[in-house]
Scaffold this active site. Structure first.
Site, mmCIF file in Angstrom:
data_model
loop_
_atom_site.group_PDB
_atom_site.id
_atom_site.type_symbol
_atom_site.label_atom_id
_atom_site.label_comp_id
_atom_site.label_asym_id
_atom_site.label_seq_id
_atom_site.Cartn_x
_atom_site.Cartn_y
_atom_site.Cartn_z
ATOM 1 N N ASP A 11 0.871 -1.188 0.000
ATOM 2 C CA ASP A 11 0.000 0.000 0.000
ATOM 3 C C ASP A 11 0.899 1.226 0.000
ATOM 4 O O ASP A 11 2.122 1.119 0.170
ATOM 5 C CB ASP A 11 -0.872 -0.017 1.277
ATOM 6 C CG ASP A 11 -1.754 1.228 1.420
ATOM 7 O OD1 ASP A 11 -2.339 1.667 0.410
ATOM 8 O OD2 ASP A 11 -1.855 1.775 2.531
ATOM 9 N N SER A 12 0.296 2.393 -0.164
ATOM 10 C CA SER A 12 1.071 3.629 -0.094
ATOM 11 C C SER A 12 1.592 3.874 1.321
ATOM 12 O O SER A 12 2.547 4.611 1.514
ATOM 13 C CB SER A 12 0.195 4.808 -0.509
ATOM 14 O OG SER A 12 -0.921 4.886 0.347
ATOM 15 N N CYS A 74 -4.332 -1.213 -2.020
ATOM 16 C CA CYS A 74 -4.504 0.232 -2.139
ATOM 17 C C CYS A 74 -5.418 0.484 -3.329
ATOM 18 O O CYS A 74 -5.154 0.006 -4.439
ATOM 19 C CB CYS A 74 -3.134 0.868 -2.380
ATOM 20 S SG CYS A 74 -3.187 2.624 -2.767
ATOM 21 N N GLU A 154 -3.687 8.263 8.309
ATOM 22 C CA GLU A 154 -2.317 7.723 8.358
ATOM 23 C C GLU A 154 -1.570 8.266 9.586
ATOM 24 O O GLU A 154 -0.742 7.601 10.170
ATOM 25 C CB GLU A 154 -1.576 8.097 7.063
ATOM 26 C CG GLU A 154 -0.141 7.604 6.972
ATOM 27 C CD GLU A 154 0.024 6.211 6.360
ATOM 28 O OE1 GLU A 154 -0.981 5.609 5.932
ATOM 29 O OE2 GLU A 154 1.164 5.724 6.325
ATOM 30 N N CYS A 186 -10.962 3.091 -0.003
ATOM 31 C CA CYS A 186 -9.580 3.438 0.312
ATOM 32 C C CYS A 186 -9.226 2.574 1.505
ATOM 33 O O CYS A 186 -10.019 2.491 2.463
ATOM 34 C CB CYS A 186 -9.469 4.920 0.670
ATOM 35 S SG CYS A 186 -7.826 5.363 1.300
ATOM 36 N N HIS A 188 -7.378 2.943 3.853
ATOM 37 C CA HIS A 188 -7.223 3.636 5.135
ATOM 38 C C HIS A 188 -8.565 3.812 5.854
ATOM 39 O O HIS A 188 -8.600 3.967 7.064
ATOM 40 C CB HIS A 188 -6.632 5.044 4.920
ATOM 41 C CG HIS A 188 -5.161 5.045 4.662
ATOM 42 N ND1 HIS A 188 -4.611 4.515 3.531
ATOM 43 C CD2 HIS A 188 -4.125 5.517 5.411
ATOM 44 C CE1 HIS A 188 -3.288 4.671 3.580
ATOM 45 N NE2 HIS A 188 -2.976 5.273 4.707
HETATM 46 N N1 DGL Z 1 -4.768 3.558 0.987
HETATM 47 C C1 DGL Z 1 -4.789 4.167 -0.278
HETATM 48 C C2 DGL Z 1 -6.016 3.734 -1.079
HETATM 49 O O1 DGL Z 1 -6.608 2.721 -0.785
HETATM 50 C C3 DGL Z 1 -4.712 5.627 -0.401
HETATM 51 C C4 DGL Z 1 -4.014 6.532 0.479
HETATM 52 C C5 DGL Z 1 -3.135 7.470 -0.322
HETATM 53 O O2 DGL Z 1 -3.611 8.481 -0.840
HETATM 54 O O3 DGL Z 1 -1.968 7.121 -0.415
HETATM 55 O O4 DGL Z 1 -6.376 4.409 -2.022
#
Ligand code: DGL
Length: 269
Positions: A11-12, A74, A154, A186, A188
């Site tokens: 993931d990011s 992600c 985050e 997302c 997150h």
């Molecule tokens: N967790 C990432 C997603 O599912 C995004 C967070 C980011 O912008 O890096 O899109």
């Protein structure tokens, strides 16, 4: 490929740990090797070209770990980089994104009207409407980019007055009000699932990608006869930039304390 090889997940940042958690509870015998690209987080406002380049390096790193499959935990990276990664690495490894499993599970549940929130990158890619159409679904959907949420989460910044105000600003949109379910598109966002549910007075189902993703992984490994029978090695967690409060925040995402190591994806592995 063999059953005892690990599953690579990335993931990011640490949001993808919500997917790791779902994989661990469905497939406790699997070893997971996780990479969070904290150096480049958020992906949501980056260009597809940059995201593809970061993801390519992460996949190359995971290949040095001899993983049996790779999961893009992600939405943003799945939206803009999954096809590119699959066509680049198709000879080496199976790469799965989080989007199709979520779409199929929504179609199976026969929802008629859903709302979707995600990063700028995910929403702008139009991947959800496009794929629903590809599956001939006549679902009515409204999607909204909510770019402040992932960076906020985050940092472990949620469940307080300010995050509540930010969330309300997004969710008050008229178009959400008649929807039966809201997809948190997302990885997150599962951390704010309760806040979203509470905002709508628990009148809507709040969905995410984690469980459908874990089910899709299980099906793939079962079909390929690659499901691990015993867990031989501990999970490994890597980030591309280590910050001090990291292990603390990841505890919130993952549920337990994890040991995290830093890697440099710009160097040769
Ligand atoms: N967790 C990432 C997603 O599912 C995004 C967070 C980011 O912008 O890096 O899109």
């Amino acid at each position: 490929m063999t059953k005892s090889q690990a599953i690579g997940v990335f993931d990011s940042g640490i949001g993808g740990l919500t997917v790791v958690k779902a994989i661990e509870s469905l497939l406790p015998h699997e070893q997971i090797i996780y990479v969070g690209d904290t150096q480049h987080m958020p992906y949501g406002d980056k260009s597809p070209e940059h995201i593809k380049a970061y993801c390519k390096r992460i996949v190359e790193f995971l290949l040095t770990k001899d993983v049996k499959m790779i999961v893009i935990a992600c939405n943003t990276a799945s939206s803009v980089a999954a096809s590119y990664l699959r066509s680049t690495f198709w000879e080496q490894v199976e790469i799965m994104g989080v989007i199709r499993p979520a779409i199929l599970s929504i179609i199976e549940k026969k929802y008629k009207k859903i709302g979707i929130i995600g990063t700028q990158g995910t929403i702008q890619s139009n991947i959800y409407p496009t794929l629903f159409q590809e599956y001939h679904s006549d679902i009515e959907l409204f999607q909204l980019a909510t770019p402040l949420l992932a960076p906020m989460i985050e940092q472990g910044f949620y469940g307080n007055k300010v995050s509540k105000a930010v969330l309300e600003e997004y969710l008050k949109n008229d178009q959400f009000q008649d929807k039966e379910a809201i997809l948190l598109a997302c990885t997150h966002y599962p951390l704010i699932k309760n806040e979203v549910a509470t905002y709508f007075n628990h009148t809507k189902d709040i969905l995410d990608n984690a469980e459908p993703m874990a089910n899709a992984i299980k099906k793939y490994l079962y079909d390929k006869n690659l499901l691990s029978e015993t867990k031989l090695n501990e999970n490994q967690f890597y980030v591309t930039e280590y910050t001090q409060n990291f292990e603390e925040t990841s505890k919130i995402f993952h549920g337990s304390t994890i040991h995290i190591e830093a890697i440099d994806i710009h160097h040769e592995f």
